[in-house]
Write a protein that holds these residues in place. Structure first.
Motif, mmCIF file in Angstrom:
data_model
loop_
_atom_site.group_PDB
_atom_site.id
_atom_site.type_symbol
_atom_site.label_atom_id
_atom_site.label_comp_id
_atom_site.label_asym_id
_atom_site.label_seq_id
_atom_site.Cartn_x
_atom_site.Cartn_y
_atom_site.Cartn_z
ATOM 1 N N GLN A 21 0.866 -1.175 0.000
ATOM 2 C CA GLN A 21 0.000 0.000 0.000
ATOM 3 C C GLN A 21 0.904 1.226 0.000
ATOM 4 N N GLY A 22 0.650 2.147 -0.911
ATOM 5 C CA GLY A 22 1.471 3.338 -1.006
ATOM 6 C C GLY A 22 0.668 4.607 -0.811
ATOM 7 N N VAL A 23 1.384 5.718 -0.893
ATOM 8 C CA VAL A 23 0.754 7.026 -0.771
ATOM 9 C C VAL A 23 1.412 7.958 -1.791
ATOM 10 N N GLU A 24 0.591 8.708 -2.497
ATOM 11 C CA GLU A 24 1.088 9.731 -3.414
ATOM 12 C C GLU A 24 0.969 11.071 -2.695
ATOM 13 N N ILE A 25 2.102 11.742 -2.525
ATOM 14 C CA ILE A 25 2.146 13.011 -1.793
ATOM 15 C C ILE A 25 2.504 14.110 -2.784
ATOM 16 N N THR A 26 1.580 15.038 -2.990
ATOM 17 C CA THR A 26 1.856 16.172 -3.867
ATOM 18 C C THR A 26 2.326 17.331 -2.992
ATOM 19 N N VAL A 27 3.515 17.858 -3.344
ATOM 20 C CA VAL A 27 4.155 18.883 -2.518
ATOM 21 C C VAL A 27 4.407 20.137 -3.349
ATOM 22 N N ARG A 28 4.024 21.290 -2.790
ATOM 23 C CA ARG A 28 4.426 22.569 -3.373
ATOM 24 C C ARG A 28 5.725 22.945 -2.673
ATOM 25 N N GLU A 29 6.804 22.875 -3.464
ATOM 26 C CA GLU A 29 8.116 23.142 -2.885
ATOM 27 C C GLU A 29 8.320 24.645 -2.731
ATOM 28 N N ASP A 30 9.251 25.009 -1.880
ATOM 29 C CA ASP A 30 9.482 26.414 -1.554
ATOM 30 C C ASP A 30 9.887 27.245 -2.767
ATOM 31 N N ASP A 31 10.422 26.613 -3.815
ATOM 32 C CA ASP A 31 10.789 27.362 -5.024
ATOM 33 C C ASP A 31 9.582 27.577 -5.944
ATOM 34 N N GLY A 32 8.392 27.115 -5.506
ATOM 35 C CA GLY A 32 7.167 27.312 -6.281
ATOM 36 C C GLY A 32 6.777 26.122 -7.132
ATOM 37 N N SER A 33 7.679 25.185 -7.355
ATOM 38 C CA SER A 33 7.347 24.020 -8.176
ATOM 39 C C SER A 33 6.457 23.049 -7.397
ATOM 40 N N MET A 34 5.664 22.293 -8.145
ATOM 41 C CA MET A 34 4.793 21.305 -7.520
ATOM 42 C C MET A 34 5.167 19.944 -8.090
ATOM 43 N N ARG A 35 5.418 18.982 -7.188
ATOM 44 C CA ARG A 35 5.808 17.635 -7.609
ATOM 45 C C ARG A 35 5.030 16.616 -6.784
ATOM 46 N N ALA A 36 4.800 15.450 -7.399
ATOM 47 C CA ALA A 36 4.154 14.342 -6.689
ATOM 48 C C ALA A 36 5.184 13.249 -6.452
ATOM 49 N N TYR A 37 5.154 12.670 -5.264
ATOM 50 C CA TYR A 37 6.082 11.610 -4.870
ATOM 51 C C TYR A 37 5.268 10.410 -4.392
ATOM 52 N N VAL A 38 5.684 9.229 -4.799
ATOM 53 C CA VAL A 38 5.021 8.000 -4.367
ATOM 54 C C VAL A 38 5.997 7.202 -3.520
ATOM 55 N N GLN A 39 5.524 6.785 -2.350
ATOM 56 C CA GLN A 39 6.326 5.926 -1.488
ATOM 57 C C GLN A 39 5.381 5.027 -0.709
ATOM 58 N N GLU A 40 5.940 3.982 -0.116
ATOM 59 C CA GLU A 40 5.129 3.052 0.659
ATOM 60 C C GLU A 40 4.534 3.767 1.864
ATOM 61 N N ALA A 41 3.272 3.471 2.147
ATOM 62 C CA ALA A 41 2.606 4.069 3.305
ATOM 63 C C ALA A 41 3.240 3.537 4.588
ATOM 64 N N SER A 42 3.319 4.388 5.578
ATOM 65 C CA SER A 42 3.903 4.010 6.862
ATOM 66 C C SER A 42 2.880 4.253 7.963
ATOM 67 N N PRO A 43 2.655 3.259 8.825
ATOM 68 C CA PRO A 43 1.704 3.490 9.921
ATOM 69 C C PRO A 43 2.220 4.508 10.940
ATOM 70 N N GLU A 44 3.535 4.679 11.003
ATOM 71 C CA GLU A 44 4.107 5.606 11.975
ATOM 72 C C GLU A 44 4.016 7.065 11.535
ATOM 73 N N VAL A 45 4.031 7.311 10.224
ATOM 74 C CA VAL A 45 4.058 8.680 9.712
ATOM 75 C C VAL A 45 2.937 8.855 8.692
ATOM 76 N N THR A 46 2.045 9.781 8.961
ATOM 77 C CA THR A 46 0.989 10.098 8.005
ATOM 78 C C THR A 46 1.152 11.543 7.556
ATOM 79 N N PHE A 47 0.804 11.779 6.326
ATOM 80 C CA PHE A 47 0.912 13.120 5.755
ATOM 81 C C PHE A 47 -0.480 13.677 5.546
ATOM 82 N N ARG A 48 -0.621 14.996 5.795
ATOM 83 C CA ARG A 48 -1.890 15.698 5.601
ATOM 84 C C ARG A 48 -1.624 16.998 4.862
#
Length: 153
Positions: free
Chosen positions: A108-135
């Motif tokens: 099970q993975g999670v796709e995290i879309t991030v607006r980086e400080d330089d203004g660019s927006m990128r999506a990252y996919v990594q395995e979901a972790s029960p210890e760390v959730t992103f919102r």
């Protein structure tokens, strides 16, 4: 006796396949990654969505399945019938082994879309972790090492 051998081979193959699964979470590093510098960027999470990361497809699953299927098939009948059953068992076992490997290593993975400080927006996919959730709204670090990138809090 032969059935016990087949059962032991099947259990051994499952253990081998489960050992092949590697973690793709943001918290897991390989031994080679330790003590190496990483490029770090920062940003804010825009969106998060669950995704499925497909399992591995190596030769290990089909080979183990074919071996087990061939041994199991060889115990059926005698003479020419046993040879045919061995081949059919090996082919069916290979297919079952490939499916088992893919299923065991699927994550099970999670796709995290991030607006980086330089203004660019990128999506990252990594395995979901029960210890760390992103919102959305979370401040995160994007770390890159040897062409591999992870999102961490």
């Amino acid at each position: 006796m032969k059935r016990q051998f087949v059962l032991i081979c099947m259990l051994g193959s499952l253990l081998v396949l489960s050992g092949c699964a590697s973690s793709l979470t943001g918290e897991t590093y390989s031994r080679d990654d330790a003590r190496r510098p990483q490029v770090v960027r920062t940003g804010v999470v825009e969106t998060v969505r669950p995704v499925q990361i497909e399992g591995s497809k190596t030769i290990i699953g089909p080979a183990a399945g074919a071996a087990i299927g061939g041994v199991a098939g060889s115990g059926v009948g005698g003479g020419r019938g046993a040879a045919i059953a061995t081949v059919i068992g090996a082919v069916a076992g290979g297919m079952a082994g490939a499916a088992a490997e893919e299923g065991i290593t699927r994550a099970q993975g999670v796709e995290i879309t991030v607006r980086e400080d330089d203004g660019s927006m990128r999506a990252y996919v990594q395995e979901a972790s029960p210890e760390v959730t992103f919102r959305p709204g979370d401040r995160v670090r994007i770390q890159t090492l040897n062409g591999q990138t992870r999102v961490v809090k």
